[in-house]
Design a protein around this motif. Structure first.
Motif, PDB file in Angstrom:
ATOM      1  N   ARG A  69       0.830  -1.211   0.000  1.00  0.00           N
ATOM      2  CA  ARG A  69       0.000   0.000   0.000  1.00  0.00           C
ATOM      3  C   ARG A  69       0.861   1.256   0.000  1.00  0.00           C
ATOM      4  N   LYS A  70       1.999   1.187   0.648  1.00  0.00           N
ATOM      5  CA  LYS A  70       2.887   2.351   0.745  1.00  0.00           C
ATOM      6  C   LYS A  70       3.631   2.612  -0.555  1.00  0.00           C
ATOM      7  N   TYR A  71       4.081   1.538  -1.211  1.00  0.00           N
ATOM      8  CA  TYR A  71       4.928   1.702  -2.384  1.00  0.00           C
ATOM      9  C   TYR A  71       4.216   1.475  -3.716  1.00  0.00           C
ATOM     10  N   ASP A  72       3.035   0.887  -3.677  1.00  0.00           N
ATOM     11  CA  ASP A  72       2.304   0.639  -4.916  1.00  0.00           C
ATOM     12  C   ASP A  72       1.407   1.845  -5.220  1.00  0.00           C
ATOM     13  N   TYR A  73       2.034   2.982  -5.458  1.00  0.00           N
ATOM     14  CA  TYR A  73       1.311   4.242  -5.653  1.00  0.00           C
ATOM     15  C   TYR A  73       1.602   4.865  -7.007  1.00  0.00           C
ATOM     16  N   TRP A  74       2.507   4.281  -7.757  1.00  0.00           N
ATOM     17  CA  TRP A  74       3.126   4.972  -8.874  1.00  0.00           C
ATOM     18  C   TRP A  74       2.166   5.300 -10.012  1.00  0.00           C
ATOM     19  N   ILE A  75       1.199   4.413 -10.302  1.00  0.00           N
ATOM     20  CA  ILE A  75       0.273   4.709 -11.398  1.00  0.00           C
ATOM     21  C   ILE A  75      -0.522   5.976 -11.089  1.00  0.00           C
ATOM     22  N   LYS A 107      12.735  -0.085  -7.710  1.00  0.00           N
ATOM     23  CA  LYS A 107      12.974  -1.498  -7.431  1.00  0.00           C
ATOM     24  C   LYS A 107      11.848  -2.120  -6.604  1.00  0.00           C
ATOM     25  N   SER A 108      11.268  -1.339  -5.715  1.00  0.00           N
ATOM     26  CA  SER A 108      10.161  -1.868  -4.908  1.00  0.00           C
ATOM     27  C   SER A 108       8.987  -2.232  -5.796  1.00  0.00           C
ATOM     28  N   MET A 109       8.661  -1.351  -6.745  1.00  0.00           N
ATOM     29  CA  MET A 109       7.550  -1.633  -7.640  1.00  0.00           C
ATOM     30  C   MET A 109       7.859  -2.820  -8.538  1.00  0.00           C
ATOM     31  N   GLN A 110       9.105  -2.954  -8.940  1.00  0.00           N
ATOM     32  CA  GLN A 110       9.486  -4.123  -9.738  1.00  0.00           C
ATOM     33  C   GLN A 110       9.197  -5.409  -8.973  1.00  0.00           C
ATOM     34  N   GLN A 111       9.560  -5.434  -7.688  1.00  0.00           N
ATOM     35  CA  GLN A 111       9.325  -6.634  -6.882  1.00  0.00           C
ATOM     36  C   GLN A 111       7.829  -6.855  -6.631  1.00  0.00           C
ATOM     37  N   ILE A 112       7.071  -5.777  -6.483  1.00  0.00           N
ATOM     38  CA  ILE A 112       5.620  -5.912  -6.307  1.00  0.00           C
ATOM     39  C   ILE A 112       5.002  -6.549  -7.548  1.00  0.00           C
ATOM     40  N   LEU A 113       5.442  -6.125  -8.733  1.00  0.00           N
ATOM     41  CA  LEU A 113       4.910  -6.694  -9.971  1.00  0.00           C
ATOM     42  C   LEU A 113       5.315  -8.153 -10.135  1.00  0.00           C
ATOM     43  N   ILE A 114       6.562  -8.476  -9.797  1.00  0.00           N
ATOM     44  CA  ILE A 114       7.007  -9.872  -9.863  1.00  0.00           C
ATOM     45  C   ILE A 114       6.162 -10.737  -8.938  1.00  0.00           C
ATOM     46  N   TRP A 115       5.914 -10.251  -7.736  1.00  0.00           N
ATOM     47  CA  TRP A 115       5.069 -10.978  -6.774  1.00  0.00           C
ATOM     48  C   TRP A 115       3.650 -11.094  -7.298  1.00  0.00           C
ATOM     49  N   ASP A 116       3.163 -10.024  -7.907  1.00  0.00           N
ATOM     50  CA  ASP A 116       1.813 -10.000  -8.471  1.00  0.00           C
ATOM     51  C   ASP A 116       1.644 -11.095  -9.528  1.00  0.00           C
ATOM     52  N   ILE A 117       2.685 -11.275 -10.353  1.00  0.00           N
ATOM     53  CA  ILE A 117       2.634 -12.268 -11.426  1.00  0.00           C
ATOM     54  C   ILE A 117       2.809 -13.688 -10.902  1.00  0.00           C
ATOM     55  N   SER A 118       3.655 -13.854  -9.900  1.00  0.00           N
ATOM     56  CA  SER A 118       4.051 -15.201  -9.466  1.00  0.00           C
ATOM     57  C   SER A 118       3.234 -15.764  -8.307  1.00  0.00           C
ATOM     58  N   SER A 127      -3.587  -5.499  -4.518  1.00  0.00           N
ATOM     59  CA  SER A 127      -2.641  -4.590  -5.147  1.00  0.00           C
ATOM     60  C   SER A 127      -2.953  -4.411  -6.633  1.00  0.00           C
ATOM     61  N   ALA A 128      -3.235  -5.517  -7.320  1.00  0.00           N
ATOM     62  CA  ALA A 128      -3.561  -5.448  -8.741  1.00  0.00           C
ATOM     63  C   ALA A 128      -4.862  -4.683  -8.964  1.00  0.00           C
ATOM     64  N   MET A 129      -5.833  -4.911  -8.104  1.00  0.00           N
ATOM     65  CA  MET A 129      -7.114  -4.224  -8.227  1.00  0.00           C
ATOM     66  C   MET A 129      -6.964  -2.727  -7.985  1.00  0.00           C
ATOM     67  N   ALA A 130      -6.091  -2.345  -7.065  1.00  0.00           N
ATOM     68  CA  ALA A 130      -5.864  -0.927  -6.779  1.00  0.00           C
ATOM     69  C   ALA A 130      -5.302  -0.216  -8.005  1.00  0.00           C
ATOM     70  N   ARG A 131      -4.357  -0.864  -8.700  1.00  0.00           N
ATOM     71  CA  ARG A 131      -3.801  -0.262  -9.913  1.00  0.00           C
ATOM     72  C   ARG A 131      -4.855  -0.173 -11.002  1.00  0.00           C
ATOM     73  N   GLU A 132      -5.675  -1.208 -11.109  1.00  0.00           N
ATOM     74  CA  GLU A 132      -6.733  -1.212 -12.117  1.00  0.00           C
ATOM     75  C   GLU A 132      -7.741  -0.096 -11.852  1.00  0.00           C
ATOM     76  N   THR A 133      -8.125   0.058 -10.608  1.00  0.00           N
ATOM     77  CA  THR A 133      -9.085   1.100 -10.236  1.00  0.00           C
ATOM     78  C   THR A 133      -8.523   2.488 -10.504  1.00  0.00           C
ATOM     79  N   ALA A 134      -7.232   2.667 -10.206  1.00  0.00           N
ATOM     80  CA  ALA A 134      -6.599   3.971 -10.384  1.00  0.00           C
ATOM     81  C   ALA A 134      -6.594   4.405 -11.845  1.00  0.00           C
ATOM     82  N   SER A 135      -6.495   3.443 -12.762  1.00  0.00           N
ATOM     83  CA  SER A 135      -6.385   3.782 -14.185  1.00  0.00           C
ATOM     84  C   SER A 135      -7.706   3.704 -14.944  1.00  0.00           C
ATOM     85  N   GLN A 136      -8.745   3.131 -14.342  1.00  0.00           N
ATOM     86  CA  GLN A 136      -9.973   2.847 -15.087  1.00  0.00           C
ATOM     87  C   GLN A 136     -10.671   4.098 -15.603  1.00  0.00           C
TER      88      GLN A 136
END
Length: 244
Positions: A69-75, A107-118, A127-136
């Motif tokens: 929640r702290k670092y997944d803010y970039w979008i 780098k934090s966001m890179q690891q969040i995305l890797i975790w999101d995929i794996s 986390s994925a839903m938050a990014r989707e909502t932010a861009s919708q």
């Protein structure tokens, strides 16, 4: 020496302790990834006792949730940084270029995305839903701009952003399609290609709008679809779609 360590820890306020724990988590996660991050590594990195950690977090998963929640803010930040104007082409490029620039350096966001995929768990789904909502909201707006063009801007955005994710995350594995995206040159090629694609798409949209205006005027003059097709080269289906 041991007493000195305890004295240094005791001088830290709650705010400083929480900051130290989160910074320790950031360091370990960026180095090891979520899958290999352990509670003991974070505690050691933060130079705290386990009870200090458990006063602030229920467990490692609780820390992960707060971390994302702290670092997944970039979008959201990228969209906020751009001042939307009538020049939608420039705005679109700035947004996608912002994704490239931010992800390369985050780098934090890179690891969040890797975790999101794996990994599939409540935290990655949230986390994925938050990014989707932010861009919708923005995606809906651009879909509306292209609604009569036959072009799916949402799918285009998914392909480009998904491609950016992949190329950035695997850039240290070697070149991809002959391009080394770990280099400055590769990064610039990625940005230039995105700009070229967006320019072509918007130029095509402008041409479609000109054609639509011609068709509209021809219909207004009472010309039938067969005559319009003869002079414009459009199909009957295209004329019907434009004339809606």
């Amino acid at each position: 020496m041991e007493r000195d360590k305890k004295e240094r820890r005791s001088r830290r306020t709650n705010i400083v302790l929480e900051k130290d724990i989160m910074e320790a988590a950031k360091s370990v996660i960026e180095e090891e990834g979520f899958a290999k991050t352990t509670l003991s590594a974070i505690i050691q990195k933060a130079n705290i006792e386990p009870n200090v950690f458990y006063k602030r977090f229920e467990n490692l998963e609780d820390l992960f949730e707060q971390f994302t929640r702290k670092y997944d803010y970039w979008i959201s930040d990228i969209m906020d940084m751009q001042s939307e104007k009538d020049d939608y082409m420039e705005y679109s490029y700035n947004l996608m270029a912002g994704v490239v620039e931010s992800l390369y350096d985050n780098k934090s966001m890179q690891q969040i995305l890797i975790w999101d995929i794996s990994a599939d768990n409540p935290i990655t789904r949230e986390s994925a839903m938050a990014r989707e909502t932010a861009s919708q909201k923005l995606i809906d707006k651009y879909n509306d701009i292209f609604k009569n063009s036959g072009f799916n801007f949402d799918v285009f955005s998914a392909l480009v952003i998904g491609g950016i994710y992949y190329l950035v995350l695997r850039r240290h594995r070697g070149s991809f399609c002959g391009v080394d995206f770990s280099t400055v040159e590769g990064r610039e090629k990625l940005l230039n290609t995105i700009k070229s694609l967006i320019t072509k798409i918007y130029n095509s949209l402008e041409e479609d709008m000109k054609v639509a205006k011609i068709v509209f005027n021809m219909k207004k003059e009472g010309l039938d679809n067969q005559t319009i097709a003869k002079y414009t080269g459009l199909t009957a289906d295209e004329i019907s779609r434009i004339a809606k």
